[in-house]
Design a protein around this motif. Structure first.
Motif, PDB file in Angstrom:
ATOM      1  N   ALA A  93       7.312  -6.359   5.317  1.00 30.70           N
ATOM      2  CA  ALA A  93       8.424  -6.949   4.559  1.00 30.70           C
ATOM      3  C   ALA A  93       9.050  -5.956   3.597  1.00 30.70           C
ATOM      4  N   GLY A  94       8.320  -4.929   3.219  1.00 35.96           N
ATOM      5  CA  GLY A  94       8.883  -3.852   2.425  1.00 35.96           C
ATOM      6  C   GLY A  94       9.220  -4.207   0.987  1.00 35.96           C
TER       7      GLY A  94
ATOM      8  N   ALA B   1       9.511   1.625   9.611  1.00 38.79           N
ATOM      9  CA  ALA B   1      10.043   1.425  10.966  1.00 38.79           C
ATOM     10  C   ALA B   1       9.866   2.701  11.763  1.00 38.79           C
ATOM     11  N   ASP B   2       9.225   2.595  12.919  1.00 36.09           N
ATOM     12  CA  ASP B   2       9.082   3.723  13.856  1.00 36.09           C
ATOM     13  C   ASP B   2       8.479   4.957  13.185  1.00 36.09           C
ATOM     14  N   GLY B   3       7.480   4.742  12.334  1.00 30.91           N
ATOM     15  CA  GLY B   3       6.814   5.857  11.687  1.00 30.91           C
ATOM     16  C   GLY B   3       7.567   6.441  10.518  1.00 30.91           C
TER      17      GLY B   3
ATOM     18  N   GLY C 122      11.679  -8.990   0.483  1.00 31.86           N
ATOM     19  CA  GLY C 122      10.617  -8.009   0.544  1.00 31.86           C
ATOM     20  C   GLY C 122       9.300  -8.563   0.033  1.00 31.86           C
ATOM     21  N   ALA C 123       8.231  -7.819   0.280  1.00 33.54           N
ATOM     22  CA  ALA C 123       6.934  -8.185  -0.292  1.00 33.54           C
ATOM     23  C   ALA C 123       6.985  -8.114  -1.808  1.00 33.54           C
ATOM     24  N   VAL C 124       7.866  -7.263  -2.308  1.00 33.36           N
ATOM     25  CA  VAL C 124       8.130  -7.184  -3.741  1.00 33.36           C
ATOM     26  C   VAL C 124       9.629  -6.947  -3.912  1.00 33.36           C
TER      27      VAL C 124
ATOM     28  N   ASP D 136       4.485  -8.923  -4.998  1.00 33.36           N
ATOM     29  CA  ASP D 136       3.271  -8.128  -5.126  1.00 33.36           C
ATOM     30  C   ASP D 136       3.585  -6.786  -5.792  1.00 33.36           C
ATOM     31  N   LEU D 137       3.285  -6.674  -7.077  1.00 27.14           N
ATOM     32  CA  LEU D 137       3.600  -5.440  -7.801  1.00 27.14           C
ATOM     33  C   LEU D 137       2.782  -4.255  -7.310  1.00 27.14           C
ATOM     34  N   ALA D 138       1.624  -4.508  -6.694  1.00 27.34           N
ATOM     35  CA  ALA D 138       0.834  -3.402  -6.150  1.00 27.34           C
ATOM     36  C   ALA D 138       1.612  -2.671  -5.056  1.00 27.34           C
ATOM     37  N   VAL D 139       2.438  -3.392  -4.315  1.00 26.12           N
ATOM     38  CA  VAL D 139       3.261  -2.767  -3.277  1.00 26.12           C
ATOM     39  C   VAL D 139       4.252  -1.795  -3.913  1.00 26.12           C
ATOM     40  N   LEU D 140       4.865  -2.226  -5.004  1.00 24.11           N
ATOM     41  CA  LEU D 140       5.812  -1.363  -5.707  1.00 24.11           C
ATOM     42  C   LEU D 140       5.115  -0.123  -6.241  1.00 24.11           C
ATOM     43  N   GLU D 141       3.964  -0.297  -6.861  1.00 21.50           N
ATOM     44  CA  GLU D 141       3.255   0.849  -7.433  1.00 21.50           C
ATOM     45  C   GLU D 141       2.801   1.809  -6.350  1.00 21.50           C
ATOM     46  N   ASP D 142       2.345   1.280  -5.221  1.00 21.71           N
ATOM     47  CA  ASP D 142       1.949   2.151  -4.113  1.00 21.71           C
ATOM     48  C   ASP D 142       3.135   2.987  -3.630  1.00 21.71           C
ATOM     49  N   PHE D 143       4.294   2.357  -3.545  1.00 22.87           N
ATOM     50  CA  PHE D 143       5.492   3.052  -3.108  1.00 22.87           C
ATOM     51  C   PHE D 143       5.865   4.155  -4.110  1.00 22.87           C
TER      52      PHE D 143
END
Length: 233
Positions: free
Chosen positions: A159-160, A177-179, A190-192, A219-226
């Motif tokens: 979901a990004g 997408a596609d690597g 999005g997930a966040v 999900d703020l963890a998704v943002l921080e990971d990014f």
């Protein structure tokens, strides 16, 4: 090159008399370091844009001057950079580190580099002044096109991430997408999700703003990971 000149002049004005001050957004730097770095970047890309430098592997920047001549050196290099780049066709081929290899990339990069470092210098002087909104939106586009896509997408859910500007046009939906990355300038769930001004979204990507300074959902963890994949630049 109007934005480059404008924001460079703002940095020089903010730095005058404050060269020894720390830069909170670049913790290892003083304002003198910030001005010296930005001035060196101007000179490097002036040499590339003019065609003088075709192989950066052999480039050795000259040492920056002492502090009593630093701002004058900076403003001279700023004007040389702007005057050189504004005369060139954006489609003229040039070396760059990106997949876009033309003068247009350099023109854009200089405006964006200067905008963020001007914000750094103003913040060091206690002035939290936003990046001009249209320039900031273009900066988000540039970041996602040339910086984010150079990074791995591991860990980003399908979901990004969705970014939504609150002060004018600007939506970005970033998904794996596609690597690689897929970036659509449209609304998406999005997930966040992050909502803020165009300036604050750009500053978030460059690690100048924290997520707690913007409106977030999901999900703020998704943002921080990014964001953790990127340096302050």
């Amino acid at each position: 090159m109007y934005a480059l000149r404008r924001d460079g002049a703002r940095l020089a004005e903010a730095a005058a008399g404050h060269l020894a001050a720390p830069v909170p957004s670049c913790p290892e730097w003083t304002v003198a370091d910030l001005v010296g770095h930005t001035g060196a970047v101007h000179r490097f890309w002036t040499a590339v844009g003019s065609g003088e430098l075709t192989d950066p592997s052999g480039y050795a920047p000259l040492p920056r001057p002492a502090e009593d001549g630093l701002i004058e050196w900076f403003t001279e290099g700023l004007e040389l950079c702007a005057a050189t780049l504004e005369t060139l066709d954006p489609e003229l081929p040039r070396w760059t580190w990106s997949d876009r290899k033309d003068v247009g990339f350099i023109q854009r990069r200089m405006a964006q580099e200067q905008a963020v470092h001007t914000w750094d210098g103003l913040a060091a002087a206690g002035r939290d002044e936003p990046v001009e909104p249209a320039l900031a939106a273009d900066g988000v586009d540039e970041f996602l096109a040339h910086f984010a896509r150079a990074k791995e997408t591991a860990g980003l859910p399908e979901a990004g991430l969705h970014l939504h500007a609150t002060d004018g046009p600007g939506e970005w939906w970033i998904r794996p997408a596609d690597g690689g990355w897929r970036v659509d300038r449209e609304h998406g769930k999005g997930a966040v999700a992050v909502r803020g001004t165009r300036s604050d979204l750009l500053l978030l990507l460059w690690r100048r703003r924290g997520a707690d300074q913007l409106e977030t959902f999901g999900d703020l963890a998704v943002l921080e990971d990014f964001l953790s994949a990127f340096s302050r630049g």
